[in-house]
Design an enzyme around this catalytic site. Sequence first.
Site, short mmCIF file in Angstrom:
data_model
loop_
_atom_site.label_atom_id
_atom_site.label_comp_id
_atom_site.label_asym_id
_atom_site.label_seq_id
_atom_site.Cartn_x
_atom_site.Cartn_y
_atom_site.Cartn_z
N THR A 29 36.00 34.46 32.10
CA THR A 29 36.43 35.25 33.25
C THR A 29 35.33 35.34 34.31
O THR A 29 34.15 35.09 34.03
CB THR A 29 36.86 36.66 32.82
OG1 THR A 29 35.76 37.32 32.15
CG2 THR A 29 38.05 36.60 31.88
N PHE B 84 33.40 37.40 37.78
CA PHE B 84 32.82 38.72 38.05
C PHE B 84 33.77 39.66 38.78
O PHE B 84 33.67 40.88 38.65
CB PHE B 84 31.54 38.57 38.89
CG PHE B 84 31.80 38.22 40.33
CD1 PHE B 84 32.03 39.22 41.29
CD2 PHE B 84 31.83 36.90 40.76
CE1 PHE B 84 32.28 38.91 42.61
CE2 PHE B 84 32.10 36.58 42.08
CZ PHE B 84 32.32 37.59 43.00
N LYS C 59 34.15 34.90 27.00
CA LYS C 59 32.86 34.86 27.68
C LYS C 59 33.07 35.40 29.09
O LYS C 59 33.68 34.76 29.94
CB LYS C 59 32.30 33.44 27.77
CG LYS C 59 30.86 33.41 28.31
CD LYS C 59 30.41 32.03 28.73
CE LYS C 59 30.73 31.76 30.18
NZ LYS C 59 29.93 32.58 31.14
N GLY D 92 29.57 28.42 28.14
CA GLY D 92 30.79 27.94 28.80
C GLY D 92 31.02 26.46 28.54
O GLY D 92 32.15 26.03 28.26
N SER E 167 35.43 29.57 40.31
CA SER E 167 35.46 28.74 41.52
C SER E 167 36.11 27.39 41.23
O SER E 167 36.13 26.91 40.10
CB SER E 167 34.03 28.52 42.03
OG SER E 167 33.30 27.69 41.14
N GLU F 10 42.61 29.07 36.73
CA GLU F 10 42.96 29.97 37.85
C GLU F 10 41.74 30.00 38.75
O GLU F 10 40.77 30.70 38.48
CB GLU F 10 43.31 31.37 37.32
CG GLU F 10 44.19 32.17 38.27
CD GLU F 10 43.41 32.67 39.49
OE1 GLU F 10 43.54 32.05 40.57
OE2 GLU F 10 42.69 33.65 39.35
N LEU F 11 41.82 29.21 39.84
CA LEU F 11 40.63 28.96 40.65
C LEU F 11 40.78 29.60 42.03
O LEU F 11 41.37 30.65 42.16
CB LEU F 11 40.40 27.44 40.74
CG LEU F 11 40.42 26.73 39.36
CD1 LEU F 11 40.29 25.23 39.52
CD2 LEU F 11 39.35 27.28 38.44
N CYS G 124 40.56 36.33 44.66
CA CYS G 124 41.03 34.96 44.88
C CYS G 124 42.26 34.96 45.78
O CYS G 124 42.60 33.94 46.39
CB CYS G 124 41.32 34.26 43.56
SG CYS G 124 42.38 35.19 42.45
N GLU H 243 37.03 27.66 51.50
CA GLU H 243 37.11 29.02 50.98
C GLU H 243 35.70 29.59 50.82
O GLU H 243 34.88 29.06 50.05
CB GLU H 243 37.81 29.07 49.63
CG GLU H 243 37.90 30.48 49.08
CD GLU H 243 38.16 30.56 47.58
OE1 GLU H 243 38.62 31.62 47.11
OE2 GLU H 243 37.88 29.58 46.87
N GLY I 76 47.33 41.74 45.71
CA GLY I 76 48.03 42.85 45.08
C GLY I 76 49.24 42.41 44.27
O GLY I 76 50.30 43.03 44.34
#
Length: 540
Positions: A193, A195, A219, A259, A276, A297-298, A331, A428, A490
């Site tokens: 995951t 931060f 992790k 990782g 990222s 999930e980037l 994100c 981004e 949201g």
Amino acid sequence: MQRCLTLTLARHSRLLLRNKFVNCQHSAAMSGLLINQPKYSWLKELGLSEDNPGVYNGSWGGSGEVITSYCPANNEPIARVTQATLAEYEETVQKTKEAWKAWADIPAPKRGEIVRQIGDALRKKIKVLGSLVSLEMGKIYVEGVGEVQEYVDVCDYAVGLSRMIGGPILPSERPGHALIEQWNPVGLVGIITAFNFPVAVYGWNNAIALICGNVCLWKGAPTTPLTSVAVTKIVAEVLEQNNLPGAICSMTCGGADIGTAMAKDERVDLLSFTGSTHVGKMVGMMVQERFGRKLLELGGNNALIVFEDADLNLVVPSAVFASVATAAQRCTTTRRLILHETVHDTVVERIAKAFKQVRIGDPWEPSTLYGPLHTKEAVNQYLKAIEQAKQQGGKVVCGGKVVDRPGNYVEPTIITGLPHNAPIVQTETFVPILYILKFKTEEEAFAWNNEVKQGLSSSIFTKDIGRVFRWLGPKGSDCGIVNVNIPTNGAEIGGAFGGEKHTGGGRESGSDSWKQYMRRSTCTINYSKDLPLAQGIKFE
């Protein structure tokens, strides 16, 4: 002899002085930790102390690098965590795989009961755990509590799901045959995951993976290790109370070495990675090289499009929340605000006014709406992006400066005047910079939405029902989240969360995301005394 004794005494004196100096340093470090200040004594309610073990596999340990967690609001040290070594990672994987043998035998509704208890345990700690998220990550207190609430909500969702998962019975073309789908757990789910959501993203994966019959190895981000430890303590207590192996929900705090080990480990049956696009690409390639399963999930370079018929009383608060909440470190944050030329100037003026009124302050203060960036590095990225935007023709309408106060605070920033395809607009940047663009036609706006590499979230504001369905259709948004008259951020837990293209293609949380955590078998059962072949083939 006398010389030897003198040298020995001298060495002993130096050793005593050195030890005294080291002890003084350690005492000074301890006294400087926030956890030892009365104001932050609530941290101990979560089982945290000055030094915390960063490995859990049924028992607590850790003998790797000692890292200090810092508060982004003042850059003061909170407490320390001892990370896992690769040997401890190996031990943890072995224990987690062994724990699966017991967990997989438990019926899914009974697994759901354990997840229900995890949700209840989180409820009891929701305010104090939300405070930790605010302190360590930097998001405002209500968002910290809301993040823990997401984990609770997913637990509730998973409890019901535990009595519903399964495959269909399909019509067989052969007499005396049954055709069914059987779904089984994949085994060990590795969860890495980021931060920015140090509780919720683990919760999405953990609750669903558990009811599907999987065990988990987590992790968390190296900069939010205290949150990882605190959450794991809550979950571990529930497992212990039910006489279940603690390794069902294991944890190894660590950096890139852990990782990488997870990505390359064939015993990790599914690796869920949130982070990222740059790192996610490397993780995805390592997992693919061993033909493993991955859930990515980037990033997201998300657009909010405002048409000429939009209700601006909805647009302004939506755009402000979507671009400023969590200091733009979601994100799903709106990075690009695409305005029809007839409303462009009015909306820019109103949003700029709102940006200037955003209350910046300590994230745990009730009146604060906007806290710090997570790290000093993010502040540097913010300044670099603004400079690049100026060089490419952008104009800073408001913001653009570092806030003169302790911590990693910057002003929420609006930049106009850039072309839609400017390199900085196409990039981004995980900081509070909103690029505002001007468009003329619907086709133009839809094309700009889709031209970036990521495909996470998107939204339009309009009253035209035909446009709404064109937006939702095959020639509309190419994102995984496609909204109308609400912000890009949201998301609710009941829907599948994730995106397309460089966002990774994974889906977490609701809808049928549970299928990512299971393997499907198509099963044909012959209950007759004959052996007919499919497609009418005769083999005699």
